[in-house]
Design an enzyme around this catalytic site. Structure first.
Site, PDB file in Angstrom:
ATOM      1  CE  LYS A  68      -4.197  -1.766   2.182  1.00 10.15           C
ATOM      2  NZ  LYS A  68      -5.261  -1.490   3.156  1.00 10.15           N
ATOM      3  CG  ASP A 104      -8.345   0.740   3.213  1.00  9.94           C
ATOM      4  OD1 ASP A 104      -9.096  -0.124   2.733  1.00  9.94           O
ATOM      5  OD2 ASP A 104      -7.105   0.684   3.137  1.00  9.94           O
TER       6      ASP A 104
END
Ligand code: ATR
Length: 279
Positions: A68, A104
């Site tokens: 990420k 997220d």
């Protein structure tokens, strides 16, 4: 005729990811031709994989552990949220330009608002943990204009650094774990972002349950198990509880919406994940 959409998720490991099942259900439900695959990418293959994404005309990728942060350097543009959170979980290919986003945090907040707390404005929020998962959700929570956000972390310096970094976004303060009781005294919402209580250590709890007496809502990012011991105990104390499955579903829902322009069929996505978890 449009070409089938090429989509996927990259991670290491990736075999247990529920994203392919969830997105296959979403594509089917919306009648969109596409293929979402799980790609096992070791760190030393990350750059090549992003090049392949361009060459093969992928419309989008999800990005999971451990890529990420590292993937950001290979993209053409970062959305404001991804840049400030310092992590990308969704890449959108806009006519050859790869844009990094982070769904997220916004996925978590959308799930929380739909499932547990319609209004977050003016709320007093306590966040347990100050790692990568905490960064995403705190960034998105700040946009909801809570009264304040208090961070509690085992390593207090990490929480202090985060509170200082984002002091422009909200009233954010860090307290050491030794002051947990004080932080929880008038909290409306407590959110666990640590891994404490996750499978296989399912008997662990990230704080003394007795301290949750007056808390209205308790939320846990963990979705394996679906109900952590923290949530079970909080529910027994009369708190409203919110588990981590919704965050997973809604981070995928936002990604799906960026890639397809269609609204995400969240119920079908959730059902597909749940059916697979019960196998
Ligand atoms: P993630 O990206 O999942 O947030 P991370 O960046 O490693 O992963 O952060 C994990 C968080 O859980 C941290 O806040 C960590 O506390 P420290 O900063 O003190 O390491 C917290 N955490 C993990 N295991 C814990 C434990 N056994 N007790 C308390 N906190 C724990």
């Amino acid at each position: 005729m449009n070409q089938p959409l090429k989509l996927g998720v990259i991670g290491d490991p990736i075999a247990h990811s529920k994203s392919p099942i969830m997105h296959a259900a979403a594509l089917r439900e919306r009648g969109i031709a596409g293929d979402y695959s799980a790609l096992h990418v070791k760190p030393d293959r990350l750059e090549d994989t992003i090049r392949t994404m361009r060459e093969e005309g992928y419309r989008g990728l999800n990005v999971t552990i451990p890529h990420k942060e590292h993937v950001m350097q290979y993209l053409d543009e970062l959305a404001e949220d991804a840049r400030r959170i310092g992590a990308v979980n969704t890449i959108v290919n806009e006519a050859g330009r790869l844009i990094g986003r982070n769904t997220d945090g916004i996925g978590y907040v959308r799930s929380l608002k739909e499932e547990a707390a319609a209004e977050l404005t003016g709320r007093r929020i306590v966040v347990l943990g100050a790692g990568g998962a905490a960064r995403g959700i705190i960034y998105a929570l700040a946009a909801e204009k809570p009264n304040r956000i208090t961070l509690l972390n085992r390593t207090p310096e990490r929480a202090q650094a985060l509170a200082a970094e984002w002091s422009d976004l909200a009233d954010i303060a860090a307290l050491p774990s030794s002051r947990t009781a004080e932080a929880l005294q008038d909290a409306d919402l407590v959110i666990n972002t640590t891994s404490v209580g996750m499978h296989p250590n399912m008997e662990d709890v990230p704080l003394d349950i007795e301290l949750l007496k007056g808390t209205e809502i308790v939320s846990d990012l963990i979705y394996n198990p679906l109900e952590t011991r923290l949530l079970r105990s909080a529910r027994q104390k009369g708190c409203r509880v919110h588990g981590g499955l919704g965050m997973f579903v809604y981070q995928g829902a936002y990604a799906f919406e960026y890639w397809t322009g269609a609204s995400a069929p969240v119920d079908a996505m959730r059902s597909a994940v749940l059916a697979n978890m019960k196998l």
